[in-house]
Write an enzyme that holds these catalytic residues in place. Structure first.
Site, short mmCIF file in Angstrom:
data_model
loop_
_atom_site.label_atom_id
_atom_site.label_comp_id
_atom_site.label_asym_id
_atom_site.label_seq_id
_atom_site.Cartn_x
_atom_site.Cartn_y
_atom_site.Cartn_z
N ASP A 100 36.80 20.08 -2.41
CA ASP A 100 36.36 21.27 -1.70
C ASP A 100 37.14 22.46 -2.27
O ASP A 100 38.31 22.66 -1.94
CB ASP A 100 36.61 21.14 -0.20
CG ASP A 100 35.68 20.14 0.47
OD1 ASP A 100 35.29 19.15 -0.17
OD2 ASP A 100 35.37 20.34 1.67
N LYS A 164 29.71 25.65 1.14
CA LYS A 164 30.41 25.41 2.41
C LYS A 164 30.83 26.74 3.03
O LYS A 164 31.19 27.68 2.33
CB LYS A 164 31.63 24.52 2.14
CG LYS A 164 32.53 24.22 3.32
CD LYS A 164 33.68 23.32 2.89
CE LYS A 164 34.73 23.17 3.98
NZ LYS A 164 35.87 22.33 3.55
N LYS A 193 27.49 22.49 3.78
CA LYS A 193 28.52 21.94 4.67
C LYS A 193 28.99 23.02 5.63
O LYS A 193 29.29 24.15 5.23
CB LYS A 193 29.71 21.41 3.86
CG LYS A 193 30.86 20.89 4.73
CD LYS A 193 31.97 20.25 3.91
CE LYS A 193 33.16 19.88 4.79
NZ LYS A 193 34.26 19.25 4.02
#
Length: 247
Positions: A100, A164, A193
């Site tokens: 991430d 995300k 996400k």
């Protein structure tokens, strides 16, 4: 699209939506171990740990279905690209299968789309060589809608797997409006996400119905126990609680 509800979903479908977050700076190694054991017990998608905890998490989760994830350029995205690439490679060597990464927020806000694209692309290329997938964190709390759209499109152009919303360490997290905007800004190849504010089963169902396929959560146990209780018809009636501000 069919509405996602407790009745239409299986436990596995819900559990494999969750990246169990273990990113708080004060977490001790013992607490990380306990968090990984909880993730394995509930069979979630992954844990997301600090870079220094990747080896530990990989040891604890060996033989389980839970993947090890970590963060790159966290939490501000301002690391040099070479540093992000090094972080990515080291994390994969130590057992991480998901990365991430935070894009360079200041450069995106400054209109330097080319810089942001190459920053993400460098990490994606390193991840591909190591067999990991990449989720790109926009940190929406600091961006205009136009910048969120641009960041999402750059993420796709760079070849990343997910876009995300947030790190969990900024003034705001996931919102329905941002999730709709991000989902509409990328092709079906790129997943979305949600992170920040998904603390209940109702919030998880809400974002699923907006097209989200993964959430970052610390309230994993409460969410999944609630699902099991509702599925079994033993849950007590309670007021529904969706996305919440703060962390």
């Amino acid at each position: 699209m069919r509405e996602m509800t407790v009745e239409t979903l299986s436990y596995a479908q819900v559990a494999k939506m969750i990246d169990h977050s273990l990113l708080r700076p004060e977490l001790t190694p013992a607490e990380v171990v306990a968090g990984c054991e909880l993730a394995a017990r509930y069979e979630v998608a992954s844990v997301c740990v600090k870079p220094c905890d990747v080896e530990l998490a990989a040891q604890v989760l060996k033989g389980s279905s839970v993947l090890v994830g970590t963060v790159v350029g966290f939490p501000h995205g301002s690391h040099a690209t070479a540093t992000k690439v090094f972080e990515a490679r080291l994390a994969m060597e130590q057992g991480a299968a998901e990365l991430d990464m935070v894009l360079n927020i200041g450069r995106l806000r400054g209109g330097e789309a080319g810089y942001v694209l190459e920053d993400i692309r460098a990490v994606v290329e390193a991840a591909r060589a190591g067999g990991a997938l990449v989720k790109v964190i926009l940190e929406n709390a600091y961006l205009s809608d136009e910048q969120k759209v641009l960041g999402s499109r750059i993420t796709e152009e760079a070849g990343a797997d997910f876009v995300k919303t947030s790190t969990g360490f900024a003034p705001g997290g996931a919102t329905p409006e941002d999730l709709r905007l991000m989902r509409s800004s990328v092709s079906p190849r790129v997943q979305v996400k949600a992170a920040g504010g998904v603390r209940t089963l109702d919030a998880l169902l809400e974002v699923m119905n907006l097209g989200v396929t993964r959430v970052g959560a610390t309230a994993t146990q409460a969410i999944l126990e609630d699902f099991k209780a509702r599925k079994a018809g033993t849950a007590q009636p309670a007021e529904k609680t969706g996305l919440q501000s703060g962390y």
